[in-house]
Motif scaffolding. Sequence first.
Motif, PDB file in Angstrom:
ATOM      1  N   GLY A   8       0.784  -1.235   0.000  1.00 16.68           N
ATOM      2  CA  GLY A   8       0.000   0.000   0.000  1.00 16.68           C
ATOM      3  C   GLY A   8       0.808   1.272   0.000  1.00 16.68           C
ATOM      4  O   GLY A   8       0.277   2.349  -0.252  1.00 16.68           O
ATOM      5  N   GLU A   9       2.095   1.191   0.285  1.00 11.83           N
ATOM      6  CA  GLU A   9       3.001   2.347   0.307  1.00 11.83           C
ATOM      7  C   GLU A   9       2.400   3.528   1.078  1.00 11.83           C
ATOM      8  O   GLU A   9       2.247   4.634   0.554  1.00 11.83           O
ATOM      9  N   GLY A  10       2.050   3.228   2.339  1.00 11.70           N
ATOM     10  CA  GLY A  10       1.540   4.286   3.198  1.00 11.70           C
ATOM     11  C   GLY A  10       0.194   4.845   2.777  1.00 11.70           C
ATOM     12  O   GLY A  10      -0.148   5.976   3.135  1.00 11.70           O
ATOM     13  N   GLY A  11      -0.567   4.087   2.025  1.00 14.55           N
ATOM     14  CA  GLY A  11      -1.883   4.532   1.583  1.00 14.55           C
ATOM     15  C   GLY A  11      -1.928   5.054   0.166  1.00 14.55           C
ATOM     16  O   GLY A  11      -3.022   5.233  -0.396  1.00 14.55           O
ATOM     17  N   TYR A  12      -0.796   5.288  -0.453  1.00  9.00           N
ATOM     18  CA  TYR A  12      -0.768   5.809  -1.824  1.00  9.00           C
ATOM     19  C   TYR A  12      -1.199   4.761  -2.853  1.00  9.00           C
ATOM     20  O   TYR A  12      -1.679   5.107  -3.932  1.00  9.00           O
ATOM     21  N   LEU A  13      -1.015   3.477  -2.504  1.00  9.36           N
ATOM     22  CA  LEU A  13      -1.389   2.398  -3.431  1.00  9.36           C
ATOM     23  C   LEU A  13      -2.512   1.535  -2.866  1.00  9.36           C
ATOM     24  O   LEU A  13      -2.654   0.374  -3.217  1.00  9.36           O
ATOM     25  N   GLY A  14      -3.300   2.109  -1.966  1.00  9.73           N
ATOM     26  CA  GLY A  14      -4.407   1.376  -1.354  1.00  9.73           C
ATOM     27  C   GLY A  14      -4.357   1.459   0.160  1.00  9.73           C
ATOM     28  O   GLY A  14      -3.284   1.491   0.758  1.00  9.73           O
ATOM     29  N   ARG A  15      -5.534   1.463   0.779  1.00  6.87           N
ATOM     30  CA  ARG A  15      -5.615   1.651   2.226  1.00  6.87           C
ATOM     31  C   ARG A  15      -5.970   0.367   2.985  1.00  6.87           C
ATOM     32  O   ARG A  15      -6.170   0.413   4.212  1.00  6.87           O
ATOM     33  N   GLU A  16      -6.066  -0.758   2.306  1.00  8.09           N
ATOM     34  CA  GLU A  16      -6.464  -1.984   3.007  1.00  8.09           C
ATOM     35  C   GLU A  16      -5.499  -2.354   4.133  1.00  8.09           C
ATOM     36  O   GLU A  16      -5.915  -2.838   5.191  1.00  8.09           O
ATOM     37  N   GLU A  17      -4.215  -2.114   3.912  1.00  4.31           N
ATOM     38  CA  GLU A  17      -3.243  -2.414   4.962  1.00  4.31           C
ATOM     39  C   GLU A  17      -3.473  -1.538   6.196  1.00  4.31           C
ATOM     40  O   GLU A  17      -3.416  -2.017   7.341  1.00  4.31           O
ATOM     41  N   ILE A  18      -3.763  -0.277   5.984  1.00  2.00           N
ATOM     42  CA  ILE A  18      -3.954   0.673   7.087  1.00  2.00           C
ATOM     43  C   ILE A  18      -5.287   0.441   7.796  1.00  2.00           C
ATOM     44  O   ILE A  18      -5.353   0.418   9.031  1.00  2.00           O
ATOM     45  N   ASP A  19      -6.352   0.262   7.019  1.00  2.93           N
ATOM     46  CA  ASP A  19      -7.698   0.226   7.594  1.00  2.93           C
ATOM     47  C   ASP A  19      -8.127  -1.158   8.071  1.00  2.93           C
ATOM     48  O   ASP A  19      -8.955  -1.265   8.988  1.00  2.93           O
ATOM     49  N   VAL A  20      -7.599  -2.214   7.464  1.00  6.36           N
ATOM     50  CA  VAL A  20      -8.082  -3.564   7.760  1.00  6.36           C
ATOM     51  C   VAL A  20      -6.991  -4.456   8.341  1.00  6.36           C
ATOM     52  O   VAL A  20      -7.145  -5.015   9.436  1.00  6.36           O
ATOM     53  N   ILE A  21      -5.889  -4.597   7.630  1.00  2.00           N
ATOM     54  CA  ILE A  21      -4.924  -5.640   7.964  1.00  2.00           C
ATOM     55  C   ILE A  21      -4.094  -5.306   9.199  1.00  2.00           C
ATOM     56  O   ILE A  21      -4.015  -6.104  10.143  1.00  2.00           O
ATOM     57  N   GLU A  22      -3.465  -4.141   9.218  1.00  5.54           N
ATOM     58  CA  GLU A  22      -2.565  -3.804  10.323  1.00  5.54           C
ATOM     59  C   GLU A  22      -3.253  -3.732  11.690  1.00  5.54           C
ATOM     60  O   GLU A  22      -2.679  -4.190  12.688  1.00  5.54           O
ATOM     61  N   PRO A  23      -4.455  -3.178  11.811  1.00  8.31           N
ATOM     62  CA  PRO A  23      -5.106  -3.189  13.128  1.00  8.31           C
ATOM     63  C   PRO A  23      -5.301  -4.588  13.698  1.00  8.31           C
ATOM     64  O   PRO A  23      -5.155  -4.804  14.905  1.00  8.31           O
ATOM     65  N   VAL A  24      -5.632  -5.551  12.823  1.00  5.45           N
ATOM     66  CA  VAL A  24      -5.789  -6.931  13.282  1.00  5.45           C
ATOM     67  C   VAL A  24      -4.451  -7.511  13.721  1.00  5.45           C
ATOM     68  O   VAL A  24      -4.338  -8.116  14.799  1.00  5.45           O
ATOM     69  N   LEU A  25      -3.424  -7.317  12.917  1.00  2.01           N
ATOM     70  CA  LEU A  25      -2.111  -7.866  13.253  1.00  2.01           C
ATOM     71  C   LEU A  25      -1.587  -7.262  14.556  1.00  2.01           C
ATOM     72  O   LEU A  25      -0.993  -7.976  15.389  1.00  2.01           O
ATOM     73  N   ALA A  26      -1.816  -5.975  14.757  1.00  2.00           N
ATOM     74  CA  ALA A  26      -1.364  -5.319  15.983  1.00  2.00           C
ATOM     75  C   ALA A  26      -2.033  -5.919  17.212  1.00  2.00           C
ATOM     76  O   ALA A  26      -1.406  -6.069  18.273  1.00  2.00           O
ATOM     77  N   SER A  27      -3.312  -6.291  17.085  1.00  2.00           N
ATOM     78  CA  SER A  27      -4.025  -6.867  18.227  1.00  2.00           C
ATOM     79  C   SER A  27      -3.454  -8.236  18.601  1.00  2.00           C
ATOM     80  O   SER A  27      -3.429  -8.589  19.794  1.00  2.00           O
ATOM     81  N   TYR A  28      -2.987  -8.986  17.622  1.00  2.00           N
ATOM     82  CA  TYR A  28      -2.375 -10.294  17.919  1.00  2.00           C
ATOM     83  C   TYR A  28      -0.998 -10.118  18.540  1.00  2.00           C
ATOM     84  O   TYR A  28      -0.624 -10.839  19.477  1.00  2.00           O
ATOM     85  N   ARG A  29      -0.243  -9.155  18.041  1.00  2.64           N
ATOM     86  CA  ARG A  29       1.069  -8.894  18.638  1.00  2.64           C
ATOM     87  C   ARG A  29       0.924  -8.468  20.097  1.00  2.64           C
ATOM     88  O   ARG A  29       1.733  -8.840  20.950  1.00  2.64           O
ATOM     89  N   ALA A  30      -0.131  -7.720  20.397  1.00  4.69           N
ATOM     90  CA  ALA A  30      -0.372  -7.274  21.767  1.00  4.69           C
ATOM     91  C   ALA A  30      -0.668  -8.445  22.701  1.00  4.69           C
ATOM     92  O   ALA A  30      -0.463  -8.360  23.910  1.00  4.69           O
ATOM     93  N   GLN A  31      -1.126  -9.563  22.111  1.00  6.24           N
ATOM     94  CA  GLN A  31      -1.405 -10.767  22.898  1.00  6.24           C
ATOM     95  C   GLN A  31      -0.193 -11.705  22.960  1.00  6.24           C
ATOM     96  O   GLN A  31      -0.287 -12.801  23.512  1.00  6.24           O
TER      97      GLN A  31
END
Length: 333
Positions: A214-237
């Motif tokens: 996604g290159e920081g949102g310039y090539l799409g926001r799915e990483e920012i809006d969907v994928i990364e929040p989920v991955l961060a929650s697992y890392r927190a666990q």
Amino acid sequence: MPLKPLYITSGEPAGIGPDICLDLAGFNTPRPLVVLANKSLLQQRAAELGKTVTLLDYQGQSEPASGSALYVKDLPLAQPVINGQLNTANAAYVLAQLTEAARACMRGDAAGVVTAPVQKSVINEAGSLEGRAFSGHTEFFQEYAGVPRVVMMLATHQLRVALVTTHLPLKDVAAAITQERLRQILNILIHDLKTKFAISHPKILVCGLNPHAGEGGYLGREEIDVIEPVLASYRAQGVDVGHALPADTLFTPKYLKDADAVLAMYHDQGLPVLKSQGFGEAVNITLGLPFIRTSVDHGTALDLAGSGKASSSSLFVATELALQLADRYEAAL
């Protein structure tokens, strides 16, 4: 206590499934291997291939077949098989194999199932599922087992790749990747890596959806809006799951050397890399089922049926892995 048998479906009768299943005769295993097939078809194919195989009716034997013998659970064909020629009349025979295997696994009569390839088109043309489309083995076993989600994962000796989406048109992939779906997939992947692969603390790499993740949102926001929040929650666990990485970066030795699995967003993002490394020795595994299911990594190869040119290598690897997974899974229950 006797070990439960492993069922092997022979798949599309006009393809190479019967050929490669015959090569399991004499396969050295502590569990009985039981091929689900029409016995007369196997005898016919063995004669064409010049193979000497003794076909034994499976009636609950607890010891593996010895020598050149092979256990068979005989299923009826609607019409005689012509090598390489699909016949919708025999589509129900293919589904009967899958139903018999799933039923045995769900009853606890079998340790798992290894599947030879089927031809989806002929099953759908026959209308064998009463108007519903046959999407493949994975979806069939999911429905039969009554589980809300399963995960397709392919594996070689060096690499495991699981998929967030499977058989979808590319234009539909982004909309299908939701936070809920991603959590379901990760939960199954983590659970089965622990229980079926005996990996106590799996390390999982994750592909971004877009080029350059996604290159920081310039090539799409799915990483920012969907994928990364989920991955961060697992890392927190405390789960060892990485940030979403560009696929062209992730699939390099630097990242893969310590990874237990890669989670790809769609079918052709991860599987071409895996198959380029080990086609013919890769195994398709369905995670999330209450039993073991593995499969070959190739199709029906109709043009090779009865020719003696079909390779059994993927079936051997799929069978070996299913045996290993069955032992671990039973120990974890």
